[in-house]
Design an enzyme around this catalytic site. Structure first.
Site, PDB file in Angstrom:
ATOM      1  N   ASN A 129      53.639  42.066  39.966  1.00  0.00           N
ATOM      2  CA  ASN A 129      52.213  42.147  40.248  1.00  0.00           C
ATOM      3  C   ASN A 129      51.500  40.801  40.114  1.00  0.00           C
ATOM      4  O   ASN A 129      50.490  40.565  40.782  1.00  0.00           O
ATOM      5  CB  ASN A 129      51.551  43.159  39.309  1.00  0.00           C
ATOM      6  CG  ASN A 129      50.049  43.072  39.354  1.00  0.00           C
ATOM      7  OD1 ASN A 129      49.416  43.427  40.340  1.00  0.00           O
ATOM      8  ND2 ASN A 129      49.449  42.548  38.281  1.00  0.00           N
ATOM      9  N   TYR A 193      47.576  30.806  50.137  1.00  0.00           N
ATOM     10  CA  TYR A 193      47.736  32.193  49.681  1.00  0.00           C
ATOM     11  C   TYR A 193      48.467  33.071  50.693  1.00  0.00           C
ATOM     12  O   TYR A 193      49.516  33.650  50.381  1.00  0.00           O
ATOM     13  CB  TYR A 193      46.367  32.787  49.369  1.00  0.00           C
ATOM     14  CG  TYR A 193      46.417  34.250  48.960  1.00  0.00           C
ATOM     15  CD1 TYR A 193      46.977  34.617  47.742  1.00  0.00           C
ATOM     16  CD2 TYR A 193      45.922  35.253  49.782  1.00  0.00           C
ATOM     17  CE1 TYR A 193      47.042  35.952  47.349  1.00  0.00           C
ATOM     18  CE2 TYR A 193      45.975  36.588  49.410  1.00  0.00           C
ATOM     19  CZ  TYR A 193      46.536  36.934  48.193  1.00  0.00           C
ATOM     20  OH  TYR A 193      46.608  38.245  47.812  1.00  0.00           O
ATOM     21  N   LYS A 197      52.266  34.776  50.463  1.00  0.00           N
ATOM     22  CA  LYS A 197      52.476  36.216  50.456  1.00  0.00           C
ATOM     23  C   LYS A 197      53.370  36.654  51.621  1.00  0.00           C
ATOM     24  O   LYS A 197      54.153  37.609  51.488  1.00  0.00           O
ATOM     25  CB  LYS A 197      51.132  36.950  50.512  1.00  0.00           C
ATOM     26  CG  LYS A 197      50.363  36.920  49.198  1.00  0.00           C
ATOM     27  CD  LYS A 197      51.101  37.690  48.103  1.00  0.00           C
ATOM     28  CE  LYS A 197      50.285  37.813  46.834  1.00  0.00           C
ATOM     29  NZ  LYS A 197      50.962  38.623  45.787  1.00  0.00           N
ATOM     30  N   VAL A 224      40.238  44.994  45.447  1.00  0.00           N
ATOM     31  CA  VAL A 224      39.820  45.476  44.134  1.00  0.00           C
ATOM     32  C   VAL A 224      38.896  44.451  43.478  1.00  0.00           C
ATOM     33  O   VAL A 224      39.124  43.241  43.589  1.00  0.00           O
ATOM     34  CB  VAL A 224      41.057  45.731  43.230  1.00  0.00           C
ATOM     35  CG1 VAL A 224      40.629  46.219  41.857  1.00  0.00           C
ATOM     36  CG2 VAL A 224      41.982  46.746  43.899  1.00  0.00           C
ATOM     37  N   THR A 226      38.331  42.419  41.044  1.00  0.00           N
ATOM     38  CA  THR A 226      38.895  41.683  39.917  1.00  0.00           C
ATOM     39  C   THR A 226      38.412  40.233  40.018  1.00  0.00           C
ATOM     40  O   THR A 226      37.573  39.906  40.860  1.00  0.00           O
ATOM     41  CB  THR A 226      40.426  41.717  39.946  1.00  0.00           C
ATOM     42  OG1 THR A 226      40.889  41.016  41.121  1.00  0.00           O
ATOM     43  CG2 THR A 226      40.939  43.157  39.990  1.00  0.00           C
TER      44      THR A 226
END
Length: 308
Positions: A129, A193, A197, A224, A226
């Site tokens: 994660n 990024y 990924k 989300v 965060t």
């Protein structure tokens, strides 16, 4: 009159099913008996963040025999561990092991897995994660700073996968890596990024091909609220982090066998996908595509004809 805001606009580009889930629903509810984790052990990276905490909580609620949580912030990990020990049918029966680690360092990851083995024996499930998102235009940062996304999102996943395989001599287990639904997009400032990924997700496809006894999956966690998403997207960050926790449990069950080696989003409706399982498999709808062109003998079937 003000134009109505579409808070799903970030979700639509990666939406497979007609039904959309942004809130928890019964199929992925960690307390669902079909998702029971009794007797299973799991190691979760990046538990200092919101999604990592939710994944750990999901496994605790589902009654896992043991949970190893890791991240860089030891104090946060201790707080999470204390909370995890209150979950489950019989609070305190799940053994929670805290091991702070830097997943970009081989020696640190090796120590993590040695400790996990000493405390819990064989780990059944690995959830990669931990992630990094560096926002910067190419050329605007020092190379080491720009490269950090690859260090965390690719090297970190590889190192944990390597040591997971070493402690599983029978070559069996489940590895889930948290990816992103932006794999097919181009956003300025995301040049480290998204490519990192993409590399991570392709690595998981190779893992599936090369280690047939390993159940490999890539998960899109949705958007989300965060510390990770850019502030400009926070108004659209409506996805429940527990969806990723519930999905990680689901993917560890036999019902997810047909999805092995593929990408699955928390926003997609699993039951709708199951209805179209044959088409999804035959058309490779949830694996990475190189291009939309149809390569092969005779070349691409052009939709237009060249004028002479």
């Amino acid at each position: 009159m003000a134009e109505e805001v579409d808070y799903g606009m970030i979700t639509w580009p990666a939406q497979l099913t007609e039904a959309v889930h942004r809130d928890m629903y019964p199929l992925l509810e960690p307390s669902n008996s079909d998702l029971s984790a009794e007797g299973k052990t799991v190691l979760i990276t990046g538990v200092s963040g919101g999604i990592g905490k939710a994944i750990a909580e999901a496994w605790a609620i589902a009654g896992a025999a043991g949970i190893v949580i890791t991240g860089r912030k030891a104090d946060v990990l201790d707080e999470v561990a204390a909370k995890l020990r209150t979950f489950g049918k019989s609070p305190g029966t799940t053994k929670v092991v805290v091991v702070p680690a830097d997943i970009t360092k081989e020696s640190s990851v090796q120590k993590l897995w040695e400790t996990a083995g000493a405390e819990l024996g064989k780990i059944d499930v690995l959830v990669n994660n931990a992630g990094a998102l560096t926002q910067a235009l190419i050329g605007s940062l020092e190379p080491s700073e720009w490269w950090n996304d690859f260090e965390v999102n690719v090297k970190g996943v590889y190192l944990n996968t390597h040591f997971f395989l070493k402690q599983a001599p029978d070559g069996r287990g489940t590895i889930i890596s948290v990816s992103t639904g932006t794999l097919g997009d181009i956003y300025p400032n995301f040049g480290s990024y998204i490519p990192s990924k993409l590399a991570q997700t392709k690595f998981m496809e190779f893992l599936h091909a090369e280690q047939p006894n390993i159940r490999a999956f890539s998960v899109f966690p949705g958007l989300v609220a965060t510390e990770m998403p850019p502030k400009m997207y926070l108004d659209y960050a409506l996805d429940d982090p527990m969806l990723t926790g519930g999905l990680s449990l689901f993917l560890s069950t036999p019902r997810a066998e047909w999805m092995r080696g593929c990408m699955v989003s928390v926003n997609w409706d699993i039951e709708e996908m199951e209805t179209h399982k044959e088409e999804i498999i035959e058309e490779k709808l949830i694996t990475l595509a190189f291009t939309k062109a149809k390569f092969g003998k005779g070349g691409h079937a052009w939709g237009s004809t060249m004028k002479k």
